[in-house]
Write a protein that holds these residues in place. Structure first.
Motif, mmCIF file in Angstrom:
data_model
loop_
_atom_site.group_PDB
_atom_site.id
_atom_site.type_symbol
_atom_site.label_atom_id
_atom_site.label_comp_id
_atom_site.label_asym_id
_atom_site.label_seq_id
_atom_site.Cartn_x
_atom_site.Cartn_y
_atom_site.Cartn_z
ATOM 1 N N ASN A 35 -3.165 10.125 -6.832
ATOM 2 C CA ASN A 35 -3.802 11.404 -6.518
ATOM 3 C C ASN A 35 -5.017 11.241 -5.609
ATOM 4 O OD1 ASN A 35 -1.997 12.983 -8.030
ATOM 5 N ND2 ASN A 35 -3.106 12.508 -9.933
ATOM 6 N N ARG A 36 -5.768 10.145 -5.800
ATOM 7 C CA ARG A 36 -6.948 9.895 -4.974
ATOM 8 C C ARG A 36 -6.510 9.283 -3.647
ATOM 9 N NH1 ARG A 36 -12.055 9.970 -6.572
ATOM 10 N NH2 ARG A 36 -12.552 8.218 -5.195
ATOM 11 N N LYS A 37 -6.533 10.082 -2.605
ATOM 12 C CA LYS A 37 -6.047 9.611 -1.309
ATOM 13 C C LYS A 37 -6.970 8.553 -0.696
ATOM 14 C CE LYS A 37 -2.831 12.524 -1.967
ATOM 15 N NZ LYS A 37 -1.580 12.052 -2.582
ATOM 16 N N GLU A 38 -8.226 8.472 -1.189
ATOM 17 C CA GLU A 38 -9.122 7.423 -0.704
ATOM 18 C C GLU A 38 -8.557 6.040 -1.019
ATOM 19 O OE1 GLU A 38 -9.953 9.926 -2.560
ATOM 20 O OE2 GLU A 38 -11.380 11.140 -1.410
ATOM 21 N N THR A 39 -7.780 5.948 -2.099
ATOM 22 C CA THR A 39 -7.138 4.679 -2.437
ATOM 23 C C THR A 39 -6.148 4.266 -1.361
ATOM 24 O OG1 THR A 39 -7.332 5.249 -4.783
ATOM 25 C CG2 THR A 39 -5.828 3.446 -4.224
ATOM 26 N N LEU A 40 -5.440 5.232 -0.812
ATOM 27 C CA LEU A 40 -4.484 4.939 0.253
ATOM 28 C C LEU A 40 -5.213 4.496 1.520
ATOM 29 C CD1 LEU A 40 -2.025 7.953 -0.221
ATOM 30 C CD2 LEU A 40 -1.890 5.661 -1.211
ATOM 31 N N ALA A 41 -6.372 5.088 1.762
ATOM 32 C CA ALA A 41 -7.176 4.648 2.913
ATOM 33 C C ALA A 41 -7.602 3.202 2.725
ATOM 34 C CB ALA A 41 -8.397 5.552 3.073
ATOM 35 N N PHE A 42 -8.006 2.852 1.496
ATOM 36 C CA PHE A 42 -8.407 1.476 1.207
ATOM 37 C C PHE A 42 -7.236 0.516 1.398
ATOM 38 C CE2 PHE A 42 -8.849 -2.019 -1.870
ATOM 39 C CZ PHE A 42 -10.045 -2.565 -1.422
ATOM 40 N N LEU A 43 -6.049 0.903 0.931
ATOM 41 C CA LEU A 43 -4.862 0.063 1.118
ATOM 42 C C LEU A 43 -4.558 -0.134 2.597
ATOM 43 C CD1 LEU A 43 -2.382 1.412 -1.606
ATOM 44 C CD2 LEU A 43 -3.445 -0.849 -1.533
ATOM 45 N N SER A 44 -4.711 0.931 3.379
ATOM 46 C CA SER A 44 -4.461 0.834 4.819
ATOM 47 C C SER A 44 -5.414 -0.154 5.473
ATOM 48 C CB SER A 44 -4.611 2.209 5.470
ATOM 49 O OG SER A 44 -3.735 3.152 4.904
ATOM 50 N N ILE A 45 -6.685 -0.068 5.096
ATOM 51 C CA ILE A 45 -7.686 -0.958 5.674
ATOM 52 C C ILE A 45 -7.418 -2.405 5.285
ATOM 53 C CG2 ILE A 45 -10.134 -1.592 5.559
ATOM 54 C CD1 ILE A 45 -10.731 1.438 5.465
ATOM 55 N N MET A 46 -7.040 -2.627 4.029
ATOM 56 C CA MET A 46 -6.719 -3.985 3.593
ATOM 57 C C MET A 46 -5.525 -4.532 4.382
ATOM 58 S SD MET A 46 -8.928 -5.031 1.441
ATOM 59 C CE MET A 46 -10.081 -4.154 2.513
ATOM 60 N N GLY A 47 -4.530 -3.691 4.595
ATOM 61 C CA GLY A 47 -3.365 -4.108 5.377
ATOM 62 C C GLY A 47 -3.742 -4.468 6.806
ATOM 63 N N ILE A 48 -4.652 -3.683 7.391
ATOM 64 C CA ILE A 48 -5.102 -3.960 8.753
ATOM 65 C C ILE A 48 -5.825 -5.305 8.824
ATOM 66 C CG2 ILE A 48 -6.768 -3.223 10.518
ATOM 67 C CD1 ILE A 48 -6.007 -0.316 9.762
ATOM 68 N N PHE A 49 -6.670 -5.578 7.835
ATOM 69 C CA PHE A 49 -7.399 -6.849 7.840
ATOM 70 C C PHE A 49 -6.459 -8.038 7.688
ATOM 71 C CE2 PHE A 49 -11.337 -4.419 7.019
ATOM 72 C CZ PHE A 49 -12.190 -5.093 7.877
ATOM 73 N N VAL A 50 -5.487 -7.919 6.809
ATOM 74 C CA VAL A 50 -4.542 -9.027 6.624
ATOM 75 C C VAL A 50 -3.724 -9.237 7.888
ATOM 76 C CG1 VAL A 50 -2.536 -9.829 5.304
ATOM 77 C CG2 VAL A 50 -4.440 -8.705 4.123
ATOM 78 N N ALA A 51 -3.259 -8.150 8.492
ATOM 79 C CA ALA A 51 -2.475 -8.259 9.732
ATOM 80 C C ALA A 51 -3.318 -8.861 10.854
ATOM 81 C CB ALA A 51 -1.937 -6.890 10.134
ATOM 82 N N ALA A 52 -4.594 -8.454 10.930
ATOM 83 C CA ALA A 52 -5.481 -9.012 11.954
ATOM 84 C C ALA A 52 -5.671 -10.507 11.744
ATOM 85 C CB ALA A 52 -6.831 -8.294 11.920
ATOM 86 N N PHE A 53 -5.782 -10.930 10.490
ATOM 87 C CA PHE A 53 -5.924 -12.360 10.195
ATOM 88 C C PHE A 53 -4.700 -13.131 10.685
ATOM 89 C CE2 PHE A 53 -5.006 -15.908 7.303
ATOM 90 C CZ PHE A 53 -6.163 -16.671 7.470
ATOM 91 N N TYR A 54 -3.523 -12.598 10.415
ATOM 92 C CA TYR A 54 -2.292 -13.264 10.872
ATOM 93 C C TYR A 54 -2.175 -13.238 12.393
ATOM 94 C CZ TYR A 54 0.025 -14.362 6.471
ATOM 95 O OH TYR A 54 0.365 -14.937 5.269
ATOM 96 N N ALA A 55 -2.624 -12.162 13.003
ATOM 97 C CA ALA A 55 -2.553 -12.078 14.465
ATOM 98 C C ALA A 55 -3.410 -13.148 15.128
ATOM 99 C CB ALA A 55 -2.979 -10.694 14.932
ATOM 100 N N LEU A 56 -4.545 -13.486 14.484
ATOM 101 C CA LEU A 56 -5.463 -14.466 15.046
ATOM 102 C C LEU A 56 -5.102 -15.902 14.680
ATOM 103 C CD1 LEU A 56 -8.874 -12.627 14.485
ATOM 104 C CD2 LEU A 56 -7.680 -12.956 16.643
ATOM 105 N N THR A 57 -4.532 -16.093 13.497
ATOM 106 C CA THR A 57 -4.316 -17.460 13.002
ATOM 107 C C THR A 57 -2.844 -17.814 12.802
ATOM 108 O OG1 THR A 57 -4.480 -16.763 10.675
ATOM 109 C CG2 THR A 57 -6.534 -17.360 11.799
#
Length: 480
Positions: A35-57
């Motif tokens: 119900n708390r859509k802020e949680t989905l925003a947090f999941l999106s941000i975490m996904g972006i950080f993990v993907a960025a890590f893989y893109a760099l390394t």
């Protein structure tokens, strides 16, 4: 049957794309139970950080039968896409609640659009390019019309869709001509066939290049393919306008570099001559029309058009350093433009849009830190030192001069000075006018964080540009 082209290790270079796709689909499913859509925003941000890590390394190299590549060039642009998505999500959390569009698919669509951009910049094949472009475009069309109760948002989505389909048709026609001439859609194979068969004077080949210029011109919003930009920027949710002004634009420039430099490198005289008048008229028209705008979103839309013209100066130089200057410009533009839109969103509240220039009257007296941040972004968009915008313009102008386009650069410098009127007019309203009413600002933690990151990037790369320039030098090796 030979399955050697699709083995599990082959997926390594595409791991950032796989992660973003996975997170986007998880968010669509999680939206049903969270119900708390802020949680989905947090999941999106975490996904972006993990993907960025893989893109760099992560693993680099080709995948999917050499149709997809992970290299330093694609990784650099993926960082811009991740930055645009990350900051757009940060500034969205409170904004979409005010606009009553707080739905989980909002974040999923941002990630799917980002995924399309990532596929575009990693393409080694024109068909994969089209796949990524359509994924990016379709997601962005929906986001532009996400405020379903607002007729302007609906109009924005419809205009964007119709004109986007128009540009896609040009791209497909150009691809079909290339395939008919060369028998391949692989970028390296196209370049080799053109060289081996001396096709540089072939009329059909030049026609296909024209079609590519039209298709890519729409994506980067250069004149005369800019007609969708003001209405879409104004009608779309402001957070999505910020995202569109950076992500898809950077993707368009990235694929211009990939296709024109790799596949059509021997035709640089022809496509360079096509882009020169387009860059000039884009700078002139963008800045002139922005002078009369009182709606800040429309002003930033025409400003975005003008900045496409500036960035194009590096491309028309046709050199390694020219492409580097454009890449440098696009990273800087991401910080300063999303920062400017963050201020617009901060002023948005129930019954108050914050998109008219009058809304900024006396902002410095009531909220000096917010006004100071807006001043930094306006100075940077103008190109005033010591902000990063000055560094960005300096390098693209310098590379264009080196390539012999002195007259074009003189005109660009003149209209860059003209742009000071509509950028600094906002500063004047903030610092030299009395507020019409009590300006209530209650920035959330997420939008404050986005503002700090944007302002820090705008100032840091202006004072110490060497870090970004060195990164660009390493990244451009993926093309050359």
């Amino acid at each position: 049957m030979n399955n050697s082209q699709f083995q599990l290790p082959d997926l390594g270079p595409a791991m950032p794309e796989i992660l973003i796709a996975g997170i986007a689909m998880i968010i669509l499913l999680a939206d049903l139970v969270i119900n708390r859509k802020e949680t989905l925003a947090f999941l999106s941000i975490m996904g972006i950080f993990v993907a960025a890590f893989y893109a760099l390394t992560g693993a680099s190299g080709a995948a999917f039968g050499n149709m997809f590549i992970s290299d330093s060039y694609s990784s650099f642009f993926k960082l811009i896409f991740f930055l645009a998505a990350f900051l757009s999500i940060l500034i969205s959390a409170r904004y979409i609640a005010i606009e009553k569009i707080n739905f989980g698919e909002y974040y999923a669509l941002i990630l799917f659009s980002t995924l399309g951009m990532m596929i575009m910049v990693s393409t080694k094949n024109l068909m994969v390019l089209y796949l990524g472009l359509e994924l990016m475009s379709l997601s962005t069309y929906i986001l532009a019309g996400f405020i379903r109760s607002d007729s302007r948002s609906n109009e924005a989505a419809l205009k964007y869709f119709i004109l986007g389909a128009f540009s896609s048709a040009f791209l497909l026609y150009g691809i079909s001509i290339i395939y008919g001439l060369t028998g391949t859609t692989d970028l390296k194979a196209i370049a080799a066939y053109i060289n081996e068969n001396s096709l540089t004077e072939n009329k059909m080949l030049l026609l296909s290049v024209i079609f590519f210029v039209v298709a890519f011109g729409f994506k980067i919003a250069i004149v005369p393919f800019h007609m969708w930009t003001p209405d879409v920027y104004e009608g779309a949710p402001t957070a999505i306008t910020a995202f569109m002004s950076v992500g898809p634009k950077a993707a368009g420039f990235a694929i211009i570099g990939r296709v024109f430099y790799e596949a059509f490198g021997t035709l640089n005289v022809y496509w360079g001559n096509m882009l020169v008048p387009l860059a000039l008229i884009t700078i002139v028209i963008g800045n002139l029309i922005a002078l009369s705008q009182t709606n800040i979103k429309r002003m930033l839309a025409y400003s975005s058009i003008a900045h496409s013209g500036y960035a194009l100066l590096g491309i028309i130089a046709g050199t390694t350093d020219g492409l580097m200057s454009t890449m440098n410009y696009l990273m800087i533009y991401a910080f300063m433009n999303i920062g400017a839109f963050s201020i617009v969103i901060m002023l948005r509240r129930e019954g108050f849009s914050g998109v008219n220039i009058d809304d900024y009257q006396g902002l410095a007296k009531k909220h000096p830190i917010t006004a100071a941040a807006m001043l930094v972004f306006m100075f940077s968009l103008t190109g005033i030192p010591p902000t990063a915008g000055f560094i960005g313009k300096f390098y693209v102008f310098m590379e264009a001069v080196k390539a012999g386009y002195v007259e074009i650069v003189v005109i660009a410098v003149i209209f860059s000075a003209v742009s000071a009127y509509f950028y600094l007019r906002i500063v004047m309203y903030m610092y030299m006018r009395e507020p019409k009413e009590d300006i209530m600002l209650k920035p959330s933690l997420s939008i404050s964080l986005a503002l700090i990151i944007a302002a820090a990037g705008t100032l840091l790369f202006g004072i110490m540009p060497s870090a970004l320039i060195n990164l660009v030098k390493r990244s451009v090796e993926g093309i050359f």
